[in-house]
Scaffold this active site. Structure first.
Site: not given
Length: 651
Positions: A116, A200, A235, A297
């Site tokens: 990420k 973040e 999440h 994917r």
């Protein structure tokens, strides 16, 4: 086009790929572990190869064994599905070195987007907006905590190597940062083999909107519009839809342009998804979205895109991987109607969505949709199959399509309500409640919606008297008594003075239930739950408007869109349970004790975290059920089975 492909996956995605391959005349090879020897994807494929033990590390993550199976069966290409090896660039390199085709992007593309932090730096260079945060290499807790303070709480700690909510923690205060970081790192290490994280800014009213992209090996890339995946718990996505509610032409243009730009920046080939976080606190605006990550994917939620576009994404994958161009140009891809997908899981919403295991003794999906709508069920299990602790506990994906959002959502609520599962606790009632929630129905959805409304979405009413009566009748075996050779097994025998009666003892939701059943001369039965009205029922387990499924030690009643599980009381087990009292805490499912936070002789308070159990790819904190002094506690690193005593308290 390929003549034969191997599918390096299991469950519903393997079944999904097999269906398209069969339609295209392509033969398929399935692979399976010990636990999946009789699985649906094995039965559907033209050939099947055993690849190892039940744990994924001994089977579905063994790239060398999977490649050997492909070569031995004459497969020309490998479709990875999603999860497992689908985003492993080392596996892609192995496949190509073996002279086979990987049905997906190149190893370089996966590497570019696989971490990420690196992906966000790459996107910044490509001009794609990214979430404010720290994406650097330093991993010392002092530096990460300092960056969190600079960013400003709340922040989100995220595993840099993964997704699916694993290795992710929201932190609201600096005092909680160290514990949250430790938990995120452990979970990330277990799931992805990499415990590095990024930090973040947590967006106050976040929407999770993603764009389906598709590229080929000739430099072309297109988008197939967006999906909204904001309805999440822990999440993880629960209900996805396409298109996103409230989407404006300006935001769609900006977002899809950024997504295609991102795909072209890494020369992407095949199906992929660019995920964005959108600040919806002031409506959807083209300057309030940021790149989160790219999934290199096929996504779990790809069916909603297929429903609104009319495109078979798996067919496109096979065509592009075999050397063809993208079948349609951008201006030939159109959006029609609205689609929803609900993920039906074996889990208990009332217990914090704790995953469940068990045998699917009864399984029924609706075959017909509401007028003017379509229904599609993607599953990898059949009635009689078991939900294993080794894999994700998804039972099925229920997908609906209609001319507009309201119609498609009504069809989804109806379809989920008519889905029947007995043998494992499921989230079906929760999904129906979410689909009917006024805020969700109006499109006012963000990633915190379920958390804010969890209590009301997971609330359950006591069973109706009629459901109790049906369960009691089934529990006594009265329906089968007429066919029995045992004269004492039935309720219709001779009684000299009074009608022969039987007492049925059940429990549901922690409450004990007693009903009295009396045989009638006409062959029917009068069933009277204690404290409730009496019902006259036919000598069958089901009744008009209801279905009853009896399974070992249990009866499940499906009535008016609701399912209620009744346990048939065992007086001997009950006596043992009372004798033990609250002196012990047991494992709710098989798992690994990852962390122990207390010790023998410790005095603990109700709600205090005692240990962390890793099960079904997630960490679950086990807390004290009451105040007490610990006399025994499980050892860190020990593997436990369902019902194993984890903690004992002094009497």
């Amino acid at each position: 086009m390929f003549s034969k492909i191997l599918i390096a996956n299991r469950g519903e995605i393997a079944c999904r790929v097999i269906r398209t391959a069969r339609k295209m005349g392509v033969k398929t090879v399935a692979v399976y572990s010990d636990a999946d020897a009789r699985a649906l994807h094995v039965a559907m494929a033209d050939e099947a190869v055993h690849i190892g033990g039940s744990p994924v590390a001994e089977s579905y993550l063994r790239g060398d064994v999977i490649i050997a199976a492909a070569k031995a069966t004459g497969a020309e290409a490998i479709h990875p599905g999603y999860g497992f090896l689908s985003e492993n660039p080392g596996f892609v390199d192995q496949v190509t070195r073996a002279g086979l085709v990987f049905i997906g992007p190149s190893a370089d593309s996966i590497r570019a987007m696989g971490l990420k932090d690196a992906a966000k730096r790459l996107m910044e260079k490509a001009g794609v907006p990214v979430v404010p945060g720290y994406h650097g290499e330093a991993q010392e807790i002092v530096i990460l905590a300092s960056k969190a303070r600079e960013i400003g709480y709340p922040v989100l700690i995220k595993a840099r190597a993964g997704g699916g909510g694993k290795g992710m923690r929201r932190v609201d205060h600096s005092d909680d940062f160290a514990d949250a970081l430790s938990g995120a790192r452990r979970e990330a290490k277990a799931a992805f083999g990499d415990d590095r994280v990024l930090v973040e800014k947590y967006v106050d009213k976040p929407r999770h909107i993603e764009v389906q992209v598709f590229g080929d090996n000739f430099g072309n890339a297109v988008h197939l519009f967006e999906r909204d995946c904001s309805a999440q718990r822990r999440h993880q996505k629960v209900i996805e839809e396409a298109p996103a509610p409230g989407m404006t032409a300006e935001l769609r243009a900006a977002m899809t342009d950024a997504a295609v730009k991102a795909a072209k920046a890494i020369k992407y080939s095949g199906a992929g998804t660019i995920e964005f976080i959108v600040d919806a606190s002031d409506g959807l605006k083209p300057d309030r979205f940021w790149f989160m990550e790219m999934n290199t994917r096929l996504q779990v939620e790809h069916p909603v895109t297929e429903m609104i576009s009319g495109v078979d994404l798996v067919e496109w994958q096979l065509r592009v991987a075999s050397g063809e161009h993208i079948p349609l140009a951008q201006d030939e891809i159109t959006l029609s109607g609205h689609a929803f997908e609900a993920r039906l899981y074996a889990e208990d919403p009332a217990k914090g969505f704790l995953p469940a295991i068990g045998t699917l003794h009864h399984l029924s999906f609706p075959s017909e949709a509401l007028p003017g709508t379509e229904i599609r069920v993607e599953t990898g299990v059949r009635q009689g199959d078991a939900i294993s602790p080794f894999y994700d506990p998804m039972i099925a994906k229920v997908v609906t399509h209609g001319p507009d959002r309201a119609t498609a959502l009504e069809a989804l609520a109806d379809a989920v309500t008519r889905t029947e599962v007995a043998g494992s606790t499921t989230n079906a009632a929760f999904l129906a409640a979410l689909a009917r929630d006024p805020d969700f129905a109006s499109g006012d959805v963000d990633t915190g919606l379920i958390g804010r409304k969890q209590d009301e979405l997971t609330a359950t009413a006591p069973p109706s008297s009629r459901a109790v009566a049906l369960a009691a009748l089934a529990a006594t075996g009265a329906a089968a008594s007429a066919a029995s050779d045992d004269p004492w097994s039935g309720l219709t025998g001779y009684a000299h003075f009074n009608p022969l009666a039987r007492r049925a003892a059940l429990s549901s939701g922690g409450a004990d239930i007693v009903a009295h059943i009396t045989a009638r001369p006409d062959g029917r039965f009068q069933v009277r739950p204690e404290g409730g009205e009496a019902f006259v029922l036919a000598a069958g387990a089901s009744d008009a408007g209801a279905t009853v499924a009896a399974w070992p030690g249990h009866v499940t009643v499906f009535e008016n869109g609701r399912s209620v599980d009744f346990a048939i009381s065992d007086p001997f087990a009950r006596a043992a349970e009372i004798g033990e009292g609250t002196s012990s805490m047991r494992a709710p499912m098989p798992g690994l004790v990852k962390l122990v936070r207390a010790a023998k002789a410790d005095k603990v308070a109700k709600g205090q975290p005692l240990l962390v159990l890793e099960a079904m790819k997630m960490e679950h904190t086990i807390t004290a059920t009451h105040d007490g002094v610990i006399s025994e506690i499980a050892v860190e690193g020990s593997q436990v089975t369902d019902g194993t005593v984890l903690v004992r308290f002094e009497e």
